[in-house]
Design an enzyme around this catalytic site. Structure first.
Site, PDB file in Angstrom:
ATOM      1  N   THR A   1     115.316 -31.791  93.698  1.00 16.15           N
ATOM      2  CA  THR A   1     115.184 -33.185  93.317  1.00 16.15           C
ATOM      3  C   THR A   1     115.739 -34.098  94.411  1.00 16.15           C
ATOM      4  OG1 THR A   1     115.352 -32.580  91.031  1.00 16.15           O
ATOM      5  CG2 THR A   1     116.309 -34.694  91.591  1.00 16.15           C
TER       6      THR A   1
ATOM      7  N   ARG B   1     108.486 -29.970  79.219  1.00 15.80           N
ATOM      8  CA  ARG B   1     109.950 -29.985  79.420  1.00 15.80           C
ATOM      9  C   ARG B   1     110.371 -31.193  80.284  1.00 15.80           C
ATOM     10  NH1 ARG B   1     113.380 -30.034  84.129  1.00 15.80           N
ATOM     11  NH2 ARG B   1     115.299 -28.940  83.665  1.00 15.80           N
TER      12      ARG B   1
ATOM     13  N   ASP C   1     117.208 -33.648  83.327  1.00 13.36           N
ATOM     14  CA  ASP C   1     118.177 -34.742  83.319  1.00 13.36           C
ATOM     15  C   ASP C   1     117.741 -35.956  84.135  1.00 13.36           C
ATOM     16  OD1 ASP C   1     118.413 -32.957  85.563  1.00 13.36           O
ATOM     17  OD2 ASP C   1     120.190 -34.094  86.168  1.00 13.36           O
TER      18      ASP C   1
ATOM     19  N   GLY D   1     120.358 -30.555  89.819  1.00 13.54           N
ATOM     20  CA  GLY D   1     120.871 -29.272  89.359  1.00 13.54           C
ATOM     21  C   GLY D   1     120.143 -28.807  88.124  1.00 13.54           C
TER      22      GLY D   1
HETATM   23  N1  ASP Z   1     117.665 -31.626  87.725  1.00 10.13           N
HETATM   24  C1  ASP Z   1     116.255 -31.374  87.909  1.00 10.13           C
HETATM   25  C2  ASP Z   1     115.645 -30.980  86.594  1.00 10.13           C
HETATM   26  O1  ASP Z   1     116.285 -30.276  85.836  1.00 10.13           O
HETATM   27  C3  ASP Z   1     115.975 -30.289  88.895  1.00 10.13           C
HETATM   28  C4  ASP Z   1     116.640 -30.432  90.251  1.00 10.13           C
HETATM   29  O2  ASP Z   1     117.654 -31.108  90.387  1.00 10.13           O
HETATM   30  O3  ASP Z   1     116.123 -29.877  91.226  1.00 10.13           O
HETATM   31  O4  ASP Z   1     114.512 -31.330  86.343  1.00 10.13           O
END
Ligand code: ASP
Length: 309
Positions: free
Chosen positions: A176, A204, A207, A228
């Site tokens: 992300t 889905r 966060d 994360g």
């Molecule tokens: N936090 C993001 C999610 O769960 C994924 C990521 O940070 O790469 O969609």
């Protein structure tokens, strides 16, 4: 770090995960660093000229969305059936205006769509397909859903499905993107954008687009963008909790971020956060082997980093 009233600060991230020297080719390291430096400079140009933190975080995240190194926009992680479903959020700390979208697949810059939700709708959070329709009504730049899909992401998905078709990629090797800023006028802003996790199903949502979980800004407290394992960041209300600790307990950004990441760990998750305080003090923290990240502020040179040490 010493801060002054007209200090400006910008931190960006391109995701946290299993990012290690041993698994990185020299070519990829150079191109990833260059991509981070370019996005940082795009945002810094706004802040240097006295522009708004909100514009700086949007511009920096747009640059990262366009770059296939990162899991957002072009080059986003793919869903279980090989599509993109993009999530983004933006928040400004002065009036605590916020905008967010989830599951979009037609707007070139999901972060700009989130900003349009904040500025041109009475709402905070829109889901596709309504969010895509709103983007059209706002005349935001559109892209064919295939434009977002890269061969590398197709390969990531194929690998995952071959390993275990019932799993989603909890490793989040490619992350992300996000930015936090404090401008010369003391205004804070945060923005985060993602394709989510590879192999996600059932619409889905992680966060990232949830205000308070992956993204938060409050001029009285701080601005935060997380990356994360989204499920645990949601359950920790991570971005909001970091800012709350700063405002109510007087913690500095590094202490607050470490405390909340420890809670995420307790819940079984991993990841990182970038944070800026009202006085412009910035911090990054992560519990993964690495995090793509960069920072710059008035009076200091820019720094780009990938690994833990
Ligand atoms: N936090 C993001 C999610 O769960 C994924 C990521 O940070 O790469 O969609």
């Amino acid at each position: 770090m010493t801060t002054t009233d007209d200090q400006w600060t910008l931190l960006i991230h391109g995701g946290a995960g299993v990012i290690e020297r041993t698994s990185m080719t020299p070519g990829r390291e150079v191109s990833t660093r260059a991509a981070l430096a370019a996005a940082l400079e795009a945002g810094a140009t706004v802040l240097r000229a006295g522009g708004a933190a909100l514009d700086a975080v949007e511009v920096a995240v747009c640059a990262l969305e366009d770059d296939p190194h990162f899991n957002a926009g072009h080059g986003a992680a793919l869903t279980h059936d090989g599509q993109v479903a993009l999530d983004a959020a933006i928040m400004e700390g002065t009036g605590r205006g916020a905008g967010a979208v989830c599951g979009v697949s037609r707007t070139r810059h999901p972060v700009s769509l989130a900003r349009a939700v904040m500025e041109h709708s009475p709402h905070v959070f829109l889901a596709a397909p309504g969010a895509d329709a709103f983007a059209l009504a706002q005349e935001l730049e559109q892209a064919d859903p295939d434009w977002f899909i890269t061969p590398e992401r197709r390969a990531n998905l194929a690998e995952l499905l071959a390993r275990d078709p019932d799993e989603y990629d909890a490793e989040m090797k490619y992350g992300t993107v996000g930015a936090v800023a404090r401008d010369r006028h003391g205004r804070l802003a945060a923005a985060t954008s993602t394709g989510g996790v590879t192999g996600k199903r059932w619409d889905r949502i992680g966060d990232t687009p949830v205000i308070g979980a992956g993204t938060w800004a409050d001029d009285r407290a701080g601005a935060v963008s997380c990356t994360g394992s989204g499920e645990q960041f949601l359950r920790a209300n991570a971005a909001g909790a970091i800012a709350a600790r700063m405002r109510l307990a007087g913690e500095d950004p590094a202490t607050a971020a470490a405390a909340v990441l420890a809670e995420v760990t307790e819940l079984g998750g991993t990841g990182g956060a970038i944070v800026v305080a009202p006085d412009g003090e910035g911090a990054w923290a992560f519990t993964t082997p690495g995090m793509y990240r960069a920072r710059v502020s008035s009076g200091t040179d820019s720094e780009v980093a990938l690994y833990r040490d």
